[in-house]
Write a protein that holds these residues in place. Structure first.
Motif, mmCIF file in Angstrom:
data_model
loop_
_atom_site.group_PDB
_atom_site.id
_atom_site.type_symbol
_atom_site.label_atom_id
_atom_site.label_comp_id
_atom_site.label_asym_id
_atom_site.label_seq_id
_atom_site.Cartn_x
_atom_site.Cartn_y
_atom_site.Cartn_z
ATOM 1 N N GLU A 116 -5.210 7.291 -0.166
ATOM 2 C CA GLU A 116 -6.927 7.455 -0.143
ATOM 3 C C GLU A 116 -7.824 8.659 0.145
ATOM 4 O OE1 GLU A 116 -7.290 3.122 1.758
ATOM 5 O OE2 GLU A 116 -5.853 3.610 3.444
ATOM 6 N N LYS A 144 -11.549 8.139 1.890
ATOM 7 C CA LYS A 144 -11.447 8.279 3.679
ATOM 8 C C LYS A 144 -10.533 9.265 4.347
ATOM 9 C CE LYS A 144 -10.731 3.295 3.466
ATOM 10 N NZ LYS A 144 -9.900 1.886 3.961
ATOM 11 N N LYS A 164 -4.939 2.228 8.324
ATOM 12 C CA LYS A 164 -4.521 3.267 6.856
ATOM 13 C C LYS A 164 -3.948 4.441 7.321
ATOM 14 C CE LYS A 164 -8.961 5.998 8.251
ATOM 15 N NZ LYS A 164 -9.050 4.639 9.477
ATOM 16 N N GLN A 172 0.920 -0.580 0.062
ATOM 17 C CA GLN A 172 0.114 0.139 0.146
ATOM 18 C C GLN A 172 1.030 1.191 -0.028
ATOM 19 O OE1 GLN A 172 -0.974 2.664 1.731
ATOM 20 N NE2 GLN A 172 -2.835 3.204 0.880
#
Length: 543
Positions: free
Chosen positions: A406, A409, A206, A121
């Motif tokens: 992201e 988010k 995250k 990620q």
């Protein structure tokens, strides 16, 4: 006049200060400290006995930085670190900052699927890792996920020849000091320097993306609030892979010329107190469960803690009784409560050294310099009058750039006004001090009554048979939710019963706040930042 009175009545505060924000990179700030205090101790690793003065520490940071440049690490590249607390962790933190790389913190407890997710990620291209931790063989775990992480081109293991090669700059060739200086000249304090994965209670975590400006200033102002100087020695049993260790610990230390003391690779209560005693530490950090473990050592009274004056208790709410013992029995008269979150670098509010006992035990302090906080109605977003419970929001230099890759988010957490929504229920008192009531999602609604677990936990901590307690709501056919107390007994051979707890609460808590269920536990499930995973307690015991 009427406007100022109305404004003062709102749950809004901003931290005024005569001290300016630091407008420099982490590397530039470290260079200033090295120049001011070359002969003072910067870092002590108690397990290995290794020590660095600031001059030595600065030289070793530069050596590793040149090694990373030789390994082809470019500005903005993500360098992962998957390691326990050790000097190499700290060196890597500052070396990556000096070359403009983005350090990706990876929890040492991660297993293969979590490691794979973070490496992929964040797009980690170079990984620095421990060889092992507890039962984990890191090399085997990395080998098992590399095929799924095509961007990972190099791995260097601390304590292995591959680490020595990296430090020596032999991968692939030596880099001159001039090249490091040139790279540093390209950097801005607003560049991202760190990705920290927040401890998600559901799904994958995250990656909060933080800049030099974010974390250097937060570490600096936390240290200022604690009164740090070059004479302080900070014992750090908290993890470096989290803001508590690397920002409130390391950056608070290096921005003031103080000493970082590493008591053990991971938290051990006896090792922590030994380090305080032997290294004459003036400050000690921990989450409440750490302080509880230290206070409960059978030989606690034998440790000389007379050099302590301050420290930080953070990560989760501090029980009043624990705070009183820390002040009285650990000599930490100036201990501070800090509140914040990874996404805000992390600290937004902090108690002050001269606060009275009530403020230090009943609140999480007041807003830090150059930061704004407000408490809003979660449904409407309007700022509430002081004294009303609502969602705590914070704004200022500490708010992250966003969650790595992201944007959706990020938009859920940071509104159009750049306010970070914490998800915490809080009350701002008339004096500006903030009380955390609980998490919005943790609030229990029992028979139409709003119940805040924090209030019950505080109360039960005074029970003589309870060492630690967490309160959660669990499904109930009649009331919608019922109150469950998860208790770690002070003496496992003589635990409290539900009848004991009911009798203890009956005269002093409203009937709807009294726990109707009890679970006795040895430990609580924890997130990487030291918070109890209440969602797991609800899931496990809510049937």
């Amino acid at each position: 006049m009427s406007l100022s009175v109305a404004h003062a009545a709102l749950s809004y505060a901003h931290g005024t200060s005569g001290t300016a924000l630091l407008g420099e990179t982490i590397g530039a700030n470290l260079a200033r400290t090295v120049a001011r205090h070359p002969g003072r101790e910067a870092l002590v690793d108690v397990p290995s006995g290794r020590r660095w003065t600031y001059a030595e520490f600065g030289a070793d940071v530069a050596r590793l930085a040149r090694g990373l440049l030789a390994a082809g690490v470019a500005k903005g590249d993500r360098v992962g670190i998957w390691a326990v607390n050790c000097p190499e962790w700290v060196l890597t933190q500052y070396a990556t900052a000096r070359i403009g790389a983005i350090l990706v913190n990876i929890n040492p407890a991660y297993r293969a699927h979590e490691l794979r997710y973070v490496l992929d990620q964040a797009g980690v291209s170079l990984l620095i890792a421990s060889l092992a931790h507890k039962t984990s063989d890191y090399r085997a775990l990395v080998d098992g996920v590399r095929a799924d992480c095509p961007g990972l081109r190099a791995v260097h293991y601390i304590g292995d020849p591959s680490w020595d090669d990296l430090v020596a700059g032999t991968v692939p060739g030596a880099v001159a000091e001039e090249e490091l200086t040139s790279r540093e000249a390209e950097l801005s304090c607003d560049d991202p320097v760190n990705i920290q994965y927040t401890s998600g209670t559901t799904g994958f975590p995250k990656g909060a993306t933080l800049t030099h400006h974010n974390i250097l200033n937060n570490g600096y102002f936390v240290g200022e609030t604690l009164g740090y100087t070059e004479h302080d020695r900070i014992c750090l049993p908290v993890p470096f892979y989290h803001c508590f260790g690397m920002v409130m610990g390391n950056l608070a230390a290096t921005s003031h010329g103080a000493t970082m003391v590493v008591p053990a690779p991971s938290f051990e209560p006896a090792a922590t107190l030994r380090a305080v005693e032997r290294e004459r530490c003036t400050s000690l950090y921990g989450v409440p469960t750490m302080f509880i473990a230290e206070l409960n050592l059978p030989d606690f009274a034998s440790y000389d803690l007379s050099t302590l004056r301050t420290g930080i208790m953070a990560g989760s709410p501090c029980p009043v009784e624990v705070m009183k013992r820390v002040v009285a029995e650990m000599n930490m008269a100036e201990v501070s409560i800090c509140y914040g979150m990874t996404e805000t670098s992390p600290v937004s509010t902090q108690t002050r050294r001269d606060d009275d006992v009530e403020r230090r035990t009943g609140t999480v302090g007041r807003v830090l310099p150059h930061v704004e906080v407000k408490i809003v109605d979660p449904a409407t977003g309007t700022t509430l009058p002081r004294g009303g419970a609502g969602e705590l929001c914070t704004r200022g230099y500490g708010v992250m750039l966003g969650y790595w890759d992201e944007p959706d988010k990020t938009a859920e957490a940071i509104d159009a006004g750049r306010w970070m929504h914490t998800g915490d229920l809080a009350v701002m008192r008339e004096d500006g001090y903030v009380q955390i009531v609980g998490r919005i999602k943790d609030m229990i609604i029992r028979g139409g009554e709003n119940v805040y677990p924090r209030e019950i936990e505080e109360f039960l901590h005074a029970h003589p048979k309870i060492a630690d307690v967490q309160v959660v709501g669990v499904p109930d056919e009649r009331f919608g939710e019922e109150i469950l107390a998860c208790v770690i007994p002070r003496d496992p051979a003589d635990p409290p019963t539900l009848d004991d707890i009911t009798a203890f609460c009956r005269e002093r808590l409203a009937h709807y706040k009294i726990p109707r269920r009890l679970e006795l536990l040895d430990t609580f499930p924890m997130t990487i930042s030291g918070k109890v995973r209440k969602v797991e307690l609800r899931r496990t015991y809510g049937g």
